[in-house]
Design a protein around this motif. Structure first.
Motif, short mmCIF file in Angstrom:
data_model
loop_
_atom_site.label_atom_id
_atom_site.label_comp_id
_atom_site.label_asym_id
_atom_site.label_seq_id
_atom_site.Cartn_x
_atom_site.Cartn_y
_atom_site.Cartn_z
N LEU A 15 0.82 -1.22 0.00
CA LEU A 15 0.00 0.00 0.00
C LEU A 15 0.85 1.27 0.00
N ASP A 16 1.87 1.32 0.87
CA ASP A 16 2.68 2.54 0.96
C ASP A 16 3.34 2.88 -0.38
N SER A 17 3.94 1.89 -1.01
CA SER A 17 4.65 2.16 -2.28
C SER A 17 3.64 2.54 -3.38
N LEU A 18 2.48 1.89 -3.34
CA LEU A 18 1.45 2.19 -4.34
C LEU A 18 0.96 3.63 -4.21
N LEU A 19 0.68 4.04 -2.98
CA LEU A 19 0.19 5.40 -2.74
C LEU A 19 1.22 6.44 -3.16
N ALA A 20 2.49 6.18 -2.80
CA ALA A 20 3.55 7.13 -3.14
C ALA A 20 3.65 7.25 -4.67
N ARG A 21 3.56 6.12 -5.33
CA ARG A 21 3.71 6.10 -6.79
C ARG A 21 2.59 6.89 -7.47
N VAL A 22 1.36 6.64 -7.08
CA VAL A 22 0.24 7.29 -7.80
C VAL A 22 0.14 8.76 -7.45
N ALA A 23 0.48 9.10 -6.19
CA ALA A 23 0.45 10.54 -5.83
C ALA A 23 1.54 11.28 -6.58
N ASN A 24 2.74 10.70 -6.63
CA ASN A 24 3.85 11.37 -7.32
C ASN A 24 3.63 11.42 -8.83
N ALA A 25 2.89 10.44 -9.34
CA ALA A 25 2.65 10.41 -10.80
C ALA A 25 1.51 11.35 -11.18
N GLY A 26 0.90 11.98 -10.17
CA GLY A 26 -0.19 12.91 -10.47
C GLY A 26 -1.45 12.19 -10.93
N LYS A 27 -1.59 10.90 -10.52
CA LYS A 27 -2.79 10.14 -10.93
C LYS A 27 -3.80 10.06 -9.81
N PHE A 28 -3.45 10.57 -8.64
CA PHE A 28 -4.38 10.48 -7.50
C PHE A 28 -4.30 11.77 -6.68
N ALA A 29 -5.46 12.22 -6.22
CA ALA A 29 -5.48 13.34 -5.27
C ALA A 29 -6.66 13.14 -4.32
N CYS A 30 -6.48 13.60 -3.09
CA CYS A 30 -7.55 13.48 -2.10
C CYS A 30 -8.13 14.87 -1.85
N THR A 31 -9.45 14.94 -1.73
CA THR A 31 -10.09 16.24 -1.57
C THR A 31 -11.40 16.13 -0.79
N SER A 32 -11.81 17.24 -0.20
CA SER A 32 -13.13 17.28 0.44
C SER A 32 -14.11 18.07 -0.44
N ASP A 33 -13.64 18.43 -1.63
CA ASP A 33 -14.50 19.19 -2.57
C ASP A 33 -15.23 18.22 -3.49
N PHE A 34 -16.46 17.93 -3.15
CA PHE A 34 -17.23 16.90 -3.87
C PHE A 34 -17.63 17.36 -5.28
N SER A 35 -17.47 18.65 -5.60
CA SER A 35 -17.85 19.10 -6.95
C SER A 35 -17.00 18.41 -8.01
N ASN A 36 -15.84 17.91 -7.60
CA ASN A 36 -14.99 17.19 -8.56
C ASN A 36 -15.65 15.90 -9.06
N ILE A 37 -16.67 15.45 -8.37
CA ILE A 37 -17.38 14.23 -8.81
C ILE A 37 -17.96 14.42 -10.20
N SER A 38 -18.30 15.67 -10.54
CA SER A 38 -18.88 15.93 -11.87
C SER A 38 -17.87 15.65 -12.98
N LYS A 39 -16.57 15.54 -12.61
CA LYS A 39 -15.54 15.26 -13.62
C LYS A 39 -15.28 13.75 -13.75
N THR A 40 -15.96 12.96 -12.92
CA THR A 40 -15.67 11.51 -12.94
C THR A 40 -16.69 10.76 -13.81
N ASP A 41 -16.29 9.53 -14.21
CA ASP A 41 -17.20 8.65 -14.95
C ASP A 41 -17.82 7.61 -14.01
N ALA A 42 -17.10 7.35 -12.89
CA ALA A 42 -17.60 6.33 -11.93
C ALA A 42 -17.23 6.77 -10.52
#
Ligand SMILES: NC(=O)c1ccc[n+]([C@@H]2O[C@H](COP(=O)([O-])OP(=O)(O)OC[C@H]3O[C@@H](n4cnc5c(N)ncnc54)[C@H](O)[C@@H]3O)[C@@H](O)[C@H]2O)c1
Ligand SMILES: CC(=O)N[C@@H]1[C@@H](OP(=O)(O)OP(=O)(O)OC[C@H]2O[C@@H](n3ccc(=O)[nH]c3=O)[C@H](O)[C@@H]2O)O[C@H](CO)[C@@H](O)[C@@H]1O
Length: 492
Positions: free
Chosen positions: A74-101
């Motif tokens: 888990l630790d290496s996976l999280l570091a990899r996706v965060a550093n690759a700019g493929k994952f971000a955590c937020t409390s702004d739910f309006s970003n859901i409108s940009k998702t497909d699922a």
């Protein structure tokens, strides 16, 4: 009805952006695996900025897991996706409108199991946040363990009210329960088969598309939404029932003066197609956030269903009876403690009792609904002085947990093993006796960790769950020298 949805999804194309709501034991590994897949472009982890969990947002954006305990990969996976700019955590739910699922993995505890009232407030809040921002062609998957009837009931209702869209026509909706175990979250998501229950075939198919890229050994198993909800709650109710069966058999064996492990070995020897029995292990109780609640979700689902099951009159659910047996085990540990102290001429009042193990699971730091707490509270109520050791759990509200076993064992009248941590299998009877410092310390083994004879021969009063062959052992006569050593004088 789903022809419209089919056309919308076909026009929308493959799922590329995903939202995971609820950054906990389930949501975090799922988000990391989705983000690490080349099938997807980006994953948002949605976490409300609550006093208890808001801290996770910053940690996760730095690629750091907020989960305690060892989670391989888990630790290496999280570091990899965060550093690759493929994952971000937020409390702004309006970003859901940009998702497909969007998947929802919010906790679903019970307020009160007696009246079958779950605490769905966090979940309903999450559903409202999601409903406000989903768009035509979205897929919403409820991963939380819920009462059968929730997904196509209150969940569908809230999502439609908040979005103004219609499930099964404008957006896809499914239940795909999580089956992970703490300590092997990533591996379980990849390797367990995935139950996928859409409200219609189009929704089921869309949900299968979502999970397929992250399944390695596991495969998607399609079924109805209700069947998926019952599968999840039933698989844990049945596991709880299996544990209760061996726990009750252990109590029978204690009463009949035999060793439950002899019986287990005997029964396990009956092997072959359709005749093998599935005996589990007796223990000091059942903890965790799953088995302790999923039975009640199942029971509530039946209670809420329009048709009532055809059962014998005055029938108590065997699943609820199982829960009562498993919840009794900490009290049985207390009863064994009182019996052991009595054999040593002592009472629980004023006795020094060492509890070894606070986590609900071996070699884990997860202490949710731990059986140790019920045992601890019974001892305090009886006037005992209690110290707690656990090598993995660092803190717990209202309980001082020490990581130094020596300070917990020192000057003990009784020592209770509540969790089968590896460390406890190395306990040496003579060393423990010297630390305990009393002529006849009591050892109460809740997880079949120690050798009864080694401790009895070293001068302990032994009590063990299921050990009817040892629990009334002859008491080794006191060694006069030993009495002097511990400040007592043998004989008149
Ligand atoms: N933990 C497990 O091993 C496990 C295994 C199988 C199934 N499950 C099920 O999965 C679900 C989640 O369990 P968990 O252990 O991950 O819970 P958790 O408490 O670890 O995580 C839930 C997360 O959701 C967040 N949250 C709560 N309300 C929210 C909201 N309105 N919006 C956004 N975030 C919100 C919480 O702050 C928390 O971070 C439960 O239904 C549980 O029964 C858990
Ligand atoms: C393993 C399984 O099929 N389901 C798992 C289960 O995970 P869990 O974290 O709850 O762990 P368990 O192993 O079930 O233990 C629970 C408690 O039962 C005690 N126990 C266990 C076995 C035994 O023989 N005797 C016992 O006394 C043990 O000490 C502990 O206190 O539920 C999750 C959520 O749904 C599932 O996802 C997950 O797959």
């Amino acid at each position: 009805m789903s022809e419209r949805l089919k056309a919308i999804l076909s026009k929308k194309g493959a799922i590329k952006k995903i939202g995971v709501v609820g950054m906990g034991y389930v949501g975090i590994p799922a988000a990391a695996l989705f983000a690490d897949s080349c099938a997807y472009d980006f994953v948002w982890g949605f976490q409300r900025n609550s006093p208890s969990s808001g801290y996770k947002i910053d940690l996760l954006n730095r690629g750091i897991s907020p989960l305690k305990g060892k989670e391989p990969m888990l630790d290496s996976l999280l570091a990899r996706v965060a550093n690759a700019g493929k994952f971000a955590c937020t409390s702004d739910f309006s970003n859901i409108s940009k998702t497909d699922a969007v998947t929802i993995s919010i906790q679903t505890p019970f307020l009160n199991k007696d009246d079958l009232e779950p605490d769905f407030r966090p979940l309903l809040e999450g559903l409202r946040s999601v409903g406000k921002h989903i768009t035509e062609g979205s897929l919403v998957v409820l991963e939380s363990t819920v009462t059968p009837g929730t997904t196509d009931g209150i969940a569908k209702q809230i999502l439609e009210e908040e979005s103004g869209l219609t499930a099964g026509e404008d957006f896809a909706l499914a239940h795909a329960p999580e089956r992970v175990m703490v300590g092997r979250l990533i591996q379980n998501i990849q390797e367990h088969d995935r139950i996928v229950g859409g409200i219609d075939d189009v929704s089921t198919q869309r949900a299968k598309e979502l999970y397929s890229p992250i399944l390695t050994k596991g495969k998607a198993i399609p079924m109805s939404t209700r069947a998926a909800e019952v599968t999840k709650t039933a698989e844990n109710a049945l596991r709880d029932l299996q544990i209760a069966a061996i726990n009750e058999l252990a109590l029978y064996c204690e009463a009949m003066g035999i060793n439950v492990y002899d019986v287990k070995a005997g029964v396990d020897s009956l092997k072959g197609e359709g005749i093998t029995r599935a005996l589990l292990y007796p223990g000091a109780g059942v903890g965790g956030h799953c088995l302790t609640k999923d039975t009640y979700h199942l029971e509530r689902g039946v209670k809420m269903s329009p048709l009532k099951p055809d059962l014998p009159d005055n029938n108590s659910s065997i699943f609820v009876v199982a829960r009562n047996i498993n919840d009794f085990m900490p009290r049985h540990m207390f009863n064994l403690t009182v019996q052991g102290l009595k054999r040593a001429g002592k009472k629980p009042e004023g006795a020094n009792v060492a509890i070894l193990g606070w986590a609900f699971l071996n070699n884990s730091d997860d202490a949710r609904n731990t059986p140790s707490e019920a045992y601890h509270d019974l001892l305090l109520k009886a006037g005992a002085n209690v110290k707690v050791h656990d090598p993995h759990v660092e803190n717990y509200p209202g309980v001082a947990i020490l990581q130094d076993p020596l300070s917990v064992l020192r000057n003990s009248d009784a020592i209770a093993i509540m969790t089968g941590h590896d460390e406890y299998f190395k306990l040496n009877a003579l060393t423990v006796k010297e630390l305990a410092g009393s002529e006849q310390p009591v050892i109460i083994d809740g997880r079949n960790v120690v050798s009864p004879d080694e401790f009895i021969d070293s001068g302990f009063i032994y009590k063990g769950i299921g050990r009817g062959d040892k629990n009334m052992h002859p008491i080794r006569p006191l060694n006069p020298l030993e009495c002097i050593a511990v400040g007592h004088h043998a004989g008149p």
